[in-house]
Scaffold this motif. Sequence first.
Motif, PDB file in Angstrom:
ATOM      1  N   ASP A 123       0.833  -1.207   0.000  1.00 38.32           N
ATOM      2  CA  ASP A 123       0.000   0.000   0.000  1.00 38.32           C
ATOM      3  C   ASP A 123       0.865   1.253   0.000  1.00 38.32           C
ATOM      4  O   ASP A 123       0.579   2.223  -0.703  1.00 38.32           O
ATOM      5  CB  ASP A 123      -0.926   0.006   1.218  1.00 38.32           C
ATOM      6  CG  ASP A 123      -2.018  -1.054   1.130  1.00 38.32           C
ATOM      7  OD1 ASP A 123      -2.267  -1.551   0.007  1.00 38.32           O
ATOM      8  OD2 ASP A 123      -2.621  -1.375   2.172  1.00 38.32           O
ATOM      9  N   ALA A 124       1.953   1.228   0.792  1.00 41.94           N
ATOM     10  CA  ALA A 124       2.848   2.390   0.847  1.00 41.94           C
ATOM     11  C   ALA A 124       3.514   2.631  -0.500  1.00 41.94           C
ATOM     12  O   ALA A 124       3.715   3.776  -0.910  1.00 41.94           O
ATOM     13  CB  ALA A 124       3.902   2.185   1.930  1.00 41.94           C
TER      14      ALA A 124
ATOM     15  N   ARG B  46       2.232   1.876  -3.480  1.00 47.12           N
ATOM     16  CA  ARG B  46       1.231   2.433  -4.392  1.00 47.12           C
ATOM     17  C   ARG B  46       0.950   3.900  -4.080  1.00 47.12           C
ATOM     18  O   ARG B  46       0.653   4.683  -4.984  1.00 47.12           O
ATOM     19  CB  ARG B  46      -0.051   1.608  -4.327  1.00 47.12           C
ATOM     20  CG  ARG B  46       0.102   0.222  -4.962  1.00 47.12           C
ATOM     21  CD  ARG B  46      -1.236  -0.472  -5.115  1.00 47.12           C
ATOM     22  NE  ARG B  46      -1.791  -0.855  -3.831  1.00 47.12           N
ATOM     23  CZ  ARG B  46      -1.581  -2.027  -3.242  1.00 47.12           C
ATOM     24  NH1 ARG B  46      -0.787  -2.915  -3.842  1.00 47.12           N
ATOM     25  NH2 ARG B  46      -2.131  -2.324  -2.096  1.00 47.12           N
ATOM     26  N   GLU B  47       1.055   4.281  -2.821  1.00 45.89           N
ATOM     27  CA  GLU B  47       0.838   5.685  -2.467  1.00 45.89           C
ATOM     28  C   GLU B  47       1.935   6.596  -3.010  1.00 45.89           C
ATOM     29  O   GLU B  47       1.693   7.772  -3.285  1.00 45.89           O
ATOM     30  CB  GLU B  47       0.758   5.825  -0.945  1.00 45.89           C
ATOM     31  CG  GLU B  47      -0.518   5.260  -0.347  1.00 45.89           C
ATOM     32  CD  GLU B  47      -0.508   5.269   1.167  1.00 45.89           C
ATOM     33  OE1 GLU B  47       0.486   5.759   1.754  1.00 45.89           O
ATOM     34  OE2 GLU B  47      -1.493   4.784   1.776  1.00 45.89           O
ATOM     35  N   LEU B  48       3.138   6.061  -3.189  1.00 43.71           N
ATOM     36  CA  LEU B  48       4.229   6.869  -3.739  1.00 43.71           C
ATOM     37  C   LEU B  48       3.993   7.217  -5.202  1.00 43.71           C
ATOM     38  O   LEU B  48       4.466   8.254  -5.697  1.00 43.71           O
ATOM     39  CB  LEU B  48       5.565   6.128  -3.590  1.00 43.71           C
ATOM     40  CG  LEU B  48       6.130   6.051  -2.175  1.00 43.71           C
ATOM     41  CD1 LEU B  48       7.317   5.086  -2.127  1.00 43.71           C
ATOM     42  CD2 LEU B  48       6.555   7.425  -1.686  1.00 43.71           C
TER      43      LEU B  48
ATOM     44  N   PRO C 266       0.626   7.438  -7.091  1.00 42.32           N
ATOM     45  CA  PRO C 266      -0.822   7.269  -6.965  1.00 42.32           C
ATOM     46  C   PRO C 266      -1.575   7.180  -8.286  1.00 42.32           C
ATOM     47  O   PRO C 266      -2.717   6.746  -8.306  1.00 42.32           O
ATOM     48  CB  PRO C 266      -1.251   8.515  -6.184  1.00 42.32           C
ATOM     49  CG  PRO C 266      -0.217   9.539  -6.499  1.00 42.32           C
ATOM     50  CD  PRO C 266       1.069   8.781  -6.651  1.00 42.32           C
TER      51      PRO C 266
ATOM     52  N   THR D 279      11.462   4.867   5.098  1.00 40.30           N
ATOM     53  CA  THR D 279      10.373   4.499   4.186  1.00 40.30           C
ATOM     54  C   THR D 279      10.588   3.121   3.572  1.00 40.30           C
ATOM     55  O   THR D 279       9.625   2.424   3.273  1.00 40.30           O
ATOM     56  CB  THR D 279      10.219   5.521   3.033  1.00 40.30           C
ATOM     57  OG1 THR D 279      11.248   5.326   2.051  1.00 40.30           O
ATOM     58  CG2 THR D 279      10.261   6.950   3.548  1.00 40.30           C
TER      59      THR D 279
ATOM     60  N   TRP E 133       7.852  -0.169   1.839  1.00 37.26           N
ATOM     61  CA  TRP E 133       7.505  -0.428   0.437  1.00 37.26           C
ATOM     62  C   TRP E 133       8.511  -1.282  -0.310  1.00 37.26           C
ATOM     63  O   TRP E 133       8.186  -1.828  -1.374  1.00 37.26           O
ATOM     64  CB  TRP E 133       7.270   0.893  -0.315  1.00 37.26           C
ATOM     65  CG  TRP E 133       8.462   1.803  -0.461  1.00 37.26           C
ATOM     66  CD1 TRP E 133       8.877   2.744   0.421  1.00 37.26           C
ATOM     67  CD2 TRP E 133       9.362   1.871  -1.573  1.00 37.26           C
ATOM     68  NE1 TRP E 133       9.994   3.394  -0.059  1.00 37.26           N
ATOM     69  CE2 TRP E 133      10.302   2.897  -1.285  1.00 37.26           C
ATOM     70  CE3 TRP E 133       9.467   1.188  -2.788  1.00 37.26           C
ATOM     71  CZ2 TRP E 133      11.337   3.234  -2.162  1.00 37.26           C
ATOM     72  CZ3 TRP E 133      10.496   1.530  -3.658  1.00 37.26           C
ATOM     73  CH2 TRP E 133      11.405   2.535  -3.349  1.00 37.26           C
TER      74      TRP E 133
END
Length: 218
Positions: free
Chosen positions: A37-38, A40-42, A44, A185, A189
């Motif tokens: 999820d992290a 994919r957030e990078l 978007p 981070t 991810w």
Amino acid sequence: MWSVIESTTERDDWPPSPPPPWPADVKATIWWHRATDAGRELIPDRSLPVTLVMMVDYLSSPVGPYREILASPTLRLPGQGRGKMPRISVPFIAVDSETSVHGGRNHWQLPKVLARFDGDVLSKSSASDTGWAVKAQARGIGPSFPMRGGLGFAQPVDDEFLLAGARLSGKARLCRVKVDASGPTLSSWLKSGTHSGLQIVTGTMSTGASRLVSAPEV
């Protein structure tokens, strides 16, 4: 410059590097896993939920030999002015060459920083700096086979993308890679665990000049 914490630096006085193209002799271990999820957030916008990581040994290059690790949280889908193949976007990349840092940041908007490297990229290797580390233990599977292909970059620059490509040829083999990743981070991810991969056992690579294209309207 678009990057994660592990690939940021306040330094800007790097030794100058020659312009592209950058031909090189390389060996590398590449692996991938389903994006978190992290990850994919990078990225978007529309992309394939696959994280791609490369540990590369540049045996020769216009700035001399150096090591590199890079990772793309997902793969940007083709189209929208970005060509016919998925492209990587790289918020994390580290090398052990000051001149390569200059080249990455100035020619391709790649947020290169300095790091320490150890081991052999085709077996057991590591990259680290204060606060983060990536350790990889690779095991080749089966015989090597001829390989020819390319790799495309799409780096966000304000409301545009800087596109570039690299051509690869040589011999490759499948592999499995046991990974241990840590960092502010990276631990969220770039997944630790054992992943499928591909090794460039011997190869040549040439990275070309970049060009700007407009980002699609959302």
